[in-house]
Design an enzyme around this catalytic site. Structure first.
Site: not given
Lengths: 293, 293, 293, 293
Positions: C240, C171, C95
Site C-alpha cells: 500500500k 513521509k 499515512t
C-alpha cells in the site's frame, strides 16, 4: 436486429456505420449530437439519452472514453441499465479498468440483465474498413447471440472466456504488447544508432525478417519517421492503459516488470513536455538516456 | 567460386551444403572431421586446418560457437589469417561479441586482408531450406563480391553498414528481440492465466491479430506447449547473447532496461536448475513470481 | 490546551497518552470505545463522534488507518470538519495518499478551517517512549501553534513546507526508503549466501561499518533472524505504501524504478501466500530467484 | 615485522604510512617511485620490483587499481609470487573482480604460498587516520597471523570467511550499497523537489531520523551540494564496481535488479558526458527523467 450504440467518437462512429451497412435497425446517442448527423441521414435514429437507446433494443453497444464516462452512461440516472429490456444484451467495447469491468458485470447481473465485453482491436481506419479484431467475454448463451452482430466489425472474433472481465484483460494485455514492443524497438534503435546504423536500416532488417507483425510495422514506422505530432494515441493514453495493466497485476498479484518500465518512460515523456504527442515518442526518452541529441 | 567453410555444426553444415548446391568448389574444416563426411561424398574437400581451408580460396566462411573458438580458428597458429590470399574475403557468420568482432576486423586489416561480417538469422531447418536472413557488414567493394555468394543461404540480404561490427550488433539486437518478446508474452500469459484465460487462448488472440510475426508464433508456441526439454537454444545461450547485447550497451553507453530484466530471468532460470532447457522456460520464472504452480 | 484525538490504534493510543502526560485536556474518539478506557481512567473524555471531539478543541489530531477511514472521520456526517472551531487546527497524522491529503487541505480551506499534516515516523514502542520523529506541513502560523503540542510525540520536529501535502510526501518517501533498503540488503544477503557467507556475517559487516542507521539495523535484524510471523507491518501495508509513493510519482511525473521493483517483490510475496507476514519477508522472494531453498 | 607494500596510490600510501607508525620494517614499491619519497625519508626501503618487495617479507600487501595491474604485480615476470617466501603471506587489498580474486587464490595455492584478501572500506582521509574497516578472507591460520598487522589500518576487522573470495564479494557488496543508496536518495530528492521540497530539507529529515548512517550522510551531502567536480570516485569507477557486482551475480546465478538499474544510470551519466564527475552525479539523470532542469 434492433441495435443501439452509445458513444460516437472516431471508433464508435465507424462501428455504428458498419452496423448500418449490415442492415441493422440503429438507434444512437452521443454527448455531441452533431456527430450522429450522417448516421441519421442514413436512417439511424438519434436518442436523447443512453436509456432511450436501450429501450426496445436487442443489443446495445457502448464505446466510451474511460471508466467514468462508461459508468455514467450505463448506471447514471438516464443510463443504459435503466431501460435495457429483459433478454437484451449490453455489450461494452470500451478499454476500461478491470474494476470498472467488474462493476458493469455485477451491476447488470443484479438487475437480471445480460452483459458482455466486446473489446475491439484496431484504429479508426480499420474500424471503417470493418477489419477490427473483436474479443468477447461473457456467458455462452449471450455470446452466441452477440457473435452474429459483431461480425459487422471484423471477420476475426475471439472468445476470451465466460467472465466478461477476461476480455477486458485480454485487451489491456494486447495494448501492453504495443507499449513494450515500442520500448523494445527503441532500445534497439538507440543502441544501433550509436554504432552508426540508422533506425531506418534496423527497421528494414526487423520487418524484413522475423519481426514483421503489424505491431512492428505500424509503430516502428512511426518511430523511424519521428511522427510524434499527429498522434494516433497520445502519451497520456499510453500511460493510462499501462497503469490499468499494472493495476490488473495488482489485482491478480503478478509482477510485471516490463510494464513498470513502460510506465516510467511515459512519465518521463510527460515530464519532458510530450504528454500530447504520439506515445511512440518514448523513443526520445531512450535516445536521451543514450546521450543522443 | 572457390569457397572455404570452417565450422560444421548444425548451422554451418547446412550452410556449407547450400554452397555445394549452388555449384561452388568447397573446402571445409571441422574439429570433428566426421561431420564433413557427407559433404566430402558430395565433392567437398576436407582440410586439416583452417589455414589450409583459406589457402587458395576466394571466400572463407567461419561459423563457430563463440568468441574463443572464432579467435583460435582465425588468428590461431593454423588459423585462417595465416594463409588468406590477398583479394580473398573472410566472412564471419558467428554470433560473437562486439569486442571479438573488432578484433577480427582490425586483425585482418593489419594483415591487409578483406573481412566482412555475414551474420545469419534462422534455425537449422531454415538453413537447410536456404531461407536464412543474412545481415552483412563491411566495405562496399567487399560486400559487392560477397553478395552473390551468400544468396545461397537465403533470398533476403541486408546491409547493416560499412563497419563489419554493425552487422554483429544488428544480429545481437535481433536476438535480444527474441528474448524480450518472450518476457513480454510471459507477462501476458501469467497474468491472464491467473484471471482464468489459458495461455493457448491468449496465444490464439495474439497471433490471430497484430502479433503474428514469426517471433510471436515460434516462441509463443513453444511457451504454450511447455516445450522446454528439446531445446532449440538453451538458457545458457540466451544468457550469453543477452549479456553480449548488454556489453554492447556498455560500449556505446546505452541503458537497456529490458535486456537487464531478461538477463535476470535467465539467471533465475539457471538458479532453478533449468540451464540446459530451452530458453522459453523463462516463462516458468514469470509464473513462479505470480504464484502459479 | 484542549486537544482532541481521533483514532486509538497502537500508534494513536500511545500518542494520546503522551498528550495526557504533557498535561493537555484530552477528548478522544475511537470506533471501538474500549480502546479508550485507560485514557478515560486517566482523565480523558470519550466523545461519541469525531464531530464531538472537534467541538471546543484547540487542536484535533487524527490517526487513522487509510484514506477512506480518514475521509469519513473528517468529512463524514459526524466528522471533524462539522464542528472544528474557527481558530482551531486539525492535524492529520495518518499515512495517506497525496490525493487524500489534498482533499483534507482543500476541504478544510473551503470551510475556513486551519489544517496541517503532522506525520510521524516510528513504531508503537517509540510512540510510547515519546521518541517519534514528526514531519509537519502547513502554513507558518498554523505550524507555530502546533509545534508546542507535537513536542509531546518526540523531540525531533521537521518542517517539510507550507503545503501540508509536502509532509505527506516526505513521509511516503521515508517509508519507501525502508522498502528499498530491504530490497538492497536482500540482494546482498542472497548473493553472499550463495558464496558461502551467512547473512548474519554480512549484517555484522554492514552495521559495523557504513550502514549502521536504524533502517539497516532494525530491518536487517528481522531479515537475518527470519522474523516474518510477528509482523510489525505486513506485506499488504508495504505494498500500500509503495503504491502510494508510485502514485505520487504519477502526480509529479517522476519515474521511480526502485519503487516499481519493490512493488513487484510485494506482489510476488502475496502471490506466494505471504500477504500477512512482515514485509521483510520479501527477502524470501530474492532468495527464491537465487535458487535458495 | 617485515612488511612489504606494493601500490602507493592515495589509499596505499596512507596505509603504508600507518604500517610505519605501527613500528613495522617496511619495503615498498610503486610504478612512480617519487610517491615513496616521504616514506623512504621515514625509514622505508624502496624496491625496484614487486618481487624484491616480497623477498624476505613476512607479509606483503598489494593495493592496486584493478584486475590487470594486480595480475601483473603478482604473477608478472617480476611479481610478488616470484619470491614470496614459504610461510609469508600475500594480502591483497584491491577491489577486484571475483575472477581475479580466484586467480590470486589459486595461483598462490599452486605455488604453496599463503594468500588472503584484506579489503578495506573507507576513503583516503580515513586511511590516513587509521580508521578503515578491514574485511578479511582466508584460512584461519593465515588470518590469525594477519590480524595483528591490519589493526594498523583501523580498529574494526571483519572476517567474511575462509575463502579469500568471500571478502572480495563482501567488499563489492558494500560498494553496491553505496550506489543503490544514491539511486534511492535520488528518487526521493527528485520527487520531493517537484513537490516543492528542497533536497536539503529532505536530507535533513532523512539524516535526522532513521537514515543517518555514513552512507546517507556522506553521499547525501555531496548530492545536496551538487559536488560533482572534485570526485572522490568518478562515474567510471562506479560503473566498474557495479559491473563487478553484477558479474558476481552471474557467477552465483543471482538476479540483482537494483544493481542493473544503477548500471543503467551510470551508463546514462557517461552518455551525458559525466564520466569523470563524482558518481553521485547520477542524481542528475534521475532529475532529468523527472523533467527537472
Amino acid at each position: 436486429m434492433k441495435i443501439g450504440f452509445v458513444g460516437l467518437g472516431a471508433m464508435g462512429h465507424a462501428m455504428a456505420e458498419r452496423l448500418l451497412d449490415a442492415g441493422h435497425e440503429l438507434t444512437v446517442h452521443n454527448r455531441t449530437p452533431a456527430k450522429a448527423d450522417d448516421l441519421v441521414a442514413r436512417g439511424a435514429v438519434f436518442a436523447q439519452t443512453p436509456a432511450q437507446v436501450a429501450a426496445g433494443a436487442d443489443v446495445v453497444f457502448s464505446m466510451l472514453f474511460d471508466d467514468a464516462t462508461t459508468e455514467f452512461a450505463v448506471f447514471g440516472p438516464e443510463g443504459i441499465a435503466q431501460s435495457l429490456p429483459a433478454g437484451a444484451i449490453h455489450a461494452c467495447c470500451s478499454t476500461i479498468s478491470l474494476d470498472q469491468a467488474k462493476r458493469l458485470r455485477d451491476g447488470h447481473a443484479k438487475r437480471g440483465q445480460s452483459y458482455a465485453s466486446a473489446n475491439v482491436l484496431g484504429r479508426p481506419p480499420a474500424a471503417i474498413a470493418g477489419e477490427l479484431f473483436v474479443i468477447l467475454g461473457g456467458q455462452d448463451e449471450t455470446l452466441s447471440r452477440l457473435k452474429s452482430v459483431v461480425t459487422a466489425f471484423g471477420p476475426k472474433i475471439f472468445v476470451a472466456g465466460n467472465d466478461p472481465v477476461q476480455a477486458n484483460l485480454a485487451k489491456l494485455s494486447l495494448n501492453f504488447m504495443i507499449m513494450s514492443t515500442i520500448e523494445q524497438m527503441a532500445e534497439v534503435f538507440a543502441l544501433n544508432e550509436k554504432a552508426g546504423t540508422l533506425p531506418s536500416t534496423m527497421f528494414e532488417i526487423m520487418t524484413g525478417s522475423f519481426y514483421n507483425a503489424p505491431v512492428h510495422k505500424n509503430y516502428g514506422k512511426l518511430m523511424v519517421e519521428g511522427t510524434y505530432d499527429t498522434p494516433g494515441a497520445p502519451v497520456t493514453l499510453g500511460l493510462k492503459d499501462t497503469e490499468m495493466f499494472l493495476d490488473a497485476g495488482h489485482t491478480y498479484q503478478v509482477p510485471l516488470p516490463y510494464a513498470s518500465i513502460a510506465r516510467d518512460r511515459f512519465l518521463a515523456a510527460m515530464a519532458a513536455g510530450d504528454s500530447e504527442r504520439d506515445f511512440v515518442v518514448l523513443l526520445e526518452r531512450v535516445r536521451q538516456d543514450a546521450g543522443l541529441r
